[in-house]
Motif scaffolding. Structure first.
Motif, PDB file in Angstrom:
ATOM      1  N   TYR A 214      44.327   8.339  32.284  1.00  0.00           N
ATOM      2  CA  TYR A 214      43.648   7.155  32.807  1.00  0.00           C
ATOM      3  C   TYR A 214      43.857   7.045  34.319  1.00  0.00           C
ATOM      4  O   TYR A 214      42.910   6.774  35.072  1.00  0.00           O
ATOM      5  CB  TYR A 214      44.175   5.907  32.109  1.00  0.00           C
ATOM      6  CG  TYR A 214      43.645   4.612  32.665  1.00  0.00           C
ATOM      7  CD1 TYR A 214      42.376   4.148  32.317  1.00  0.00           C
ATOM      8  CD2 TYR A 214      44.410   3.846  33.543  1.00  0.00           C
ATOM      9  CE1 TYR A 214      41.879   2.950  32.825  1.00  0.00           C
ATOM     10  CE2 TYR A 214      43.927   2.653  34.061  1.00  0.00           C
ATOM     11  CZ  TYR A 214      42.665   2.213  33.699  1.00  0.00           C
ATOM     12  OH  TYR A 214      42.181   1.037  34.216  1.00  0.00           O
ATOM     13  N   TYR A 269      46.031  -0.602  23.999  1.00  0.00           N
ATOM     14  CA  TYR A 269      45.528  -0.514  25.374  1.00  0.00           C
ATOM     15  C   TYR A 269      44.027  -0.177  25.345  1.00  0.00           C
ATOM     16  O   TYR A 269      43.632   0.956  25.629  1.00  0.00           O
ATOM     17  CB  TYR A 269      46.268   0.573  26.154  1.00  0.00           C
ATOM     18  CG  TYR A 269      47.765   0.580  25.979  1.00  0.00           C
ATOM     19  CD1 TYR A 269      48.563  -0.390  26.587  1.00  0.00           C
ATOM     20  CD2 TYR A 269      48.389   1.560  25.216  1.00  0.00           C
ATOM     21  CE1 TYR A 269      49.942  -0.381  26.436  1.00  0.00           C
ATOM     22  CE2 TYR A 269      49.765   1.588  25.057  1.00  0.00           C
ATOM     23  CZ  TYR A 269      50.536   0.616  25.664  1.00  0.00           C
ATOM     24  OH  TYR A 269      51.899   0.641  25.506  1.00  0.00           O
ATOM     25  N   ASN A 271      41.328  -0.822  27.218  1.00  0.00           N
ATOM     26  CA  ASN A 271      40.666  -0.353  28.441  1.00  0.00           C
ATOM     27  C   ASN A 271      41.161   1.027  28.861  1.00  0.00           C
ATOM     28  O   ASN A 271      40.376   1.891  29.245  1.00  0.00           O
ATOM     29  CB  ASN A 271      40.890  -1.357  29.576  1.00  0.00           C
ATOM     30  CG  ASN A 271      40.187  -2.670  29.330  1.00  0.00           C
ATOM     31  OD1 ASN A 271      39.135  -2.711  28.698  1.00  0.00           O
ATOM     32  ND2 ASN A 271      40.760  -3.764  29.806  1.00  0.00           N
ATOM     33  N   SER A 274      39.953   3.695  26.204  1.00  0.00           N
ATOM     34  CA  SER A 274      38.517   3.945  26.263  1.00  0.00           C
ATOM     35  C   SER A 274      38.169   5.004  27.302  1.00  0.00           C
ATOM     36  O   SER A 274      37.322   5.874  27.064  1.00  0.00           O
ATOM     37  CB  SER A 274      37.770   2.643  26.573  1.00  0.00           C
ATOM     38  OG  SER A 274      36.382   2.854  26.612  1.00  0.00           O
ATOM     39  N   ASN A 347      35.115   3.651  21.880  1.00  0.00           N
ATOM     40  CA  ASN A 347      34.852   2.402  22.607  1.00  0.00           C
ATOM     41  C   ASN A 347      34.497   1.261  21.658  1.00  0.00           C
ATOM     42  O   ASN A 347      33.358   0.800  21.592  1.00  0.00           O
ATOM     43  CB  ASN A 347      33.724   2.607  23.628  1.00  0.00           C
ATOM     44  CG  ASN A 347      33.767   1.546  24.725  1.00  0.00           C
ATOM     45  OD1 ASN A 347      34.558   0.621  24.675  1.00  0.00           O
ATOM     46  ND2 ASN A 347      32.904   1.694  25.706  1.00  0.00           N
ATOM     47  N   LYS A 349      34.792  -1.860  21.735  1.00  0.00           N
ATOM     48  CA  LYS A 349      34.824  -3.183  22.376  1.00  0.00           C
ATOM     49  C   LYS A 349      33.827  -4.117  21.705  1.00  0.00           C
ATOM     50  O   LYS A 349      32.749  -3.708  21.313  1.00  0.00           O
ATOM     51  CB  LYS A 349      34.502  -3.050  23.862  1.00  0.00           C
ATOM     52  CG  LYS A 349      35.592  -2.315  24.651  1.00  0.00           C
ATOM     53  CD  LYS A 349      35.237  -2.236  26.117  1.00  0.00           C
ATOM     54  CE  LYS A 349      36.287  -1.530  26.916  1.00  0.00           C
ATOM     55  NZ  LYS A 349      35.946  -1.429  28.345  1.00  0.00           N
TER      56      LYS A 349
END
Length: 349
Positions: A214, A269, A271, A274, A347, A349
């Protein structure tokens, strides 16, 4: 004699399927696995007379061999031809593209080893076999939008099927049903398994790797690469290949850890995970040296069918296990839904 027995459909094949139910995931898996076995048998000139039963038993005919001018057969195309007395099932494929696994007993095993090296470097698309397969598929799908083409592969062949399927989704927006048996995944998972690390240590290592990727993905040098990977993942997301894996097979252990760890880390986590799960060390290194890949070797979505260690005594990397019944694979007594596999989506979300 032993070779004849192990290559004879009537002795070791999926003879338990008396009437095909194309809506049943178990039947689809068994039939595709048998076609792949037949492809390997057909590529062996010593026993290729045993091959036709592996596909004819399910009403397929050999449409075309996949090989180059060197006559090195790396796969085959099969056409479904149901009996005239039976109505065509809407869930049945019109064609199956089958890519065989590595054959060290083949007349030219060095070519298989060469392509295995390309799997490691995520460069399998830059070979004649890949382009030959794509050209053949394009020729078939252009005959009509309702033509159903399935992709299938075992081991090295699964890597071919995976790259061809990704290409068709990204470049042509064609979502082809794909069946991958023991697909190779290059990662730190086999090393972790061989070293016998505990689950706690393994979780810490994957968490560290996720945060590290990341951070790298947000650097100036790799930000464009991260954006490109996100675009490719969005294009690939509707495609959900079927991955058939065994937890004791180090060749495909990377896919097991990739999806299971991604699921675990996303809950903690979202974010970070992803972005990190779109990135790999190989692709990032390629980007830094000016060779950004046209498509990732990772997958945003897949259905994972995992066999546990205690389920059976067959070779964990072998193809034979995959035409066994769900009960023999232990899928009716574990958390895996026997007719759906476990779907992983990127993802969430």
């Amino acid at each position: 004699m032993d070779a004849i027995i192990t290559n004879s459909f009537g002795i070791v094949g999926a003879t338990h399927i008396k009437k095909i139910d194309w809506d049943k995931a178990e039947h689809r898996r068994c039939i595709v696995a048998c076609i792949l076995k037949g492809t390997s048998v057909h590529a062996n000139k010593e026993y290729n007379w045993l091959a036709p039963a592996w596909w004819k038993s399910f009403h397929f005919e050999l449409y075309k061999e996949l090989k180059e001018d060197d006559q090195f057969m790396f796969g085959a195309i099969y056409r479904y031809k149901p009996p005239a007395s039976e109505p065509r099932h809407p869930s049945a494929p019109d064609y199956v593209f089958a890519f065989r696994g590595t054959m060290l007993t083949h007349a030219r095993p060095c070519l298989d080893l060469y392509h295995n090296c390309k799997v490691v470097t995520n460069d399998l698309r830059n070979c004649r076999h890949f382009h030959r397969a794509v050209n053949e598929i394009n020729g078939i799908v252009k005959t009509g939008t309702d033509v159903s083409v399935w992709l299938a592969g075992h081991s090295l062949g699964a890597s071919f099927a995976l790259d061809v399927g990704r290409h068709m989704m990204i470049k042509m927006d064609r979502n082809l049903p794909t069946y991958l048996f023991n697909p190779p995944q290059v990662s730190m998972a086999p090393v972790i398994k061989l070293l016998g690390f505990s689950n706690k240590i393994k979780n810490v290592l994957y968490e560290w790797s996720c945060k590290w990727k990341y951070a790298l993905g947000n650097t100036k040098e790799l930000r464009c690469h991260s954006e490109r990977m996100e675009e490719l993942f969005r294009k690939l997301s509707p495609w959900q290949p079927q991955l058939y894996v065994h937890e004791e097979d180090i060749v495909c252990q990377g896919f097991i850890d990739y999806f299971e760890q991604r699921e675990r880390l996303f809950d903690r986590y979202p974010n970070i995970t992803s972005l990190a799960t779109m990135l790999s060390c190989r692709d990032m290194i390629s980007c830094l040296i000016g060779e950004d890949k046209e498509q990732p070797h990772l997958l945003p979505s897949a259905r994972l069918w995992k066999v546990k260690k205690q389920s059976h005594s067959e070779d964990a990397h072998g193809l034979k296990q995959w035409w066994m019944t769900n009960i023999e694979l232990g899928w009716l007594s574990c958390e895996l839904e026997p007719e759906h596999g476990k779907l992983y989506k990127w993802n969430r979300k």
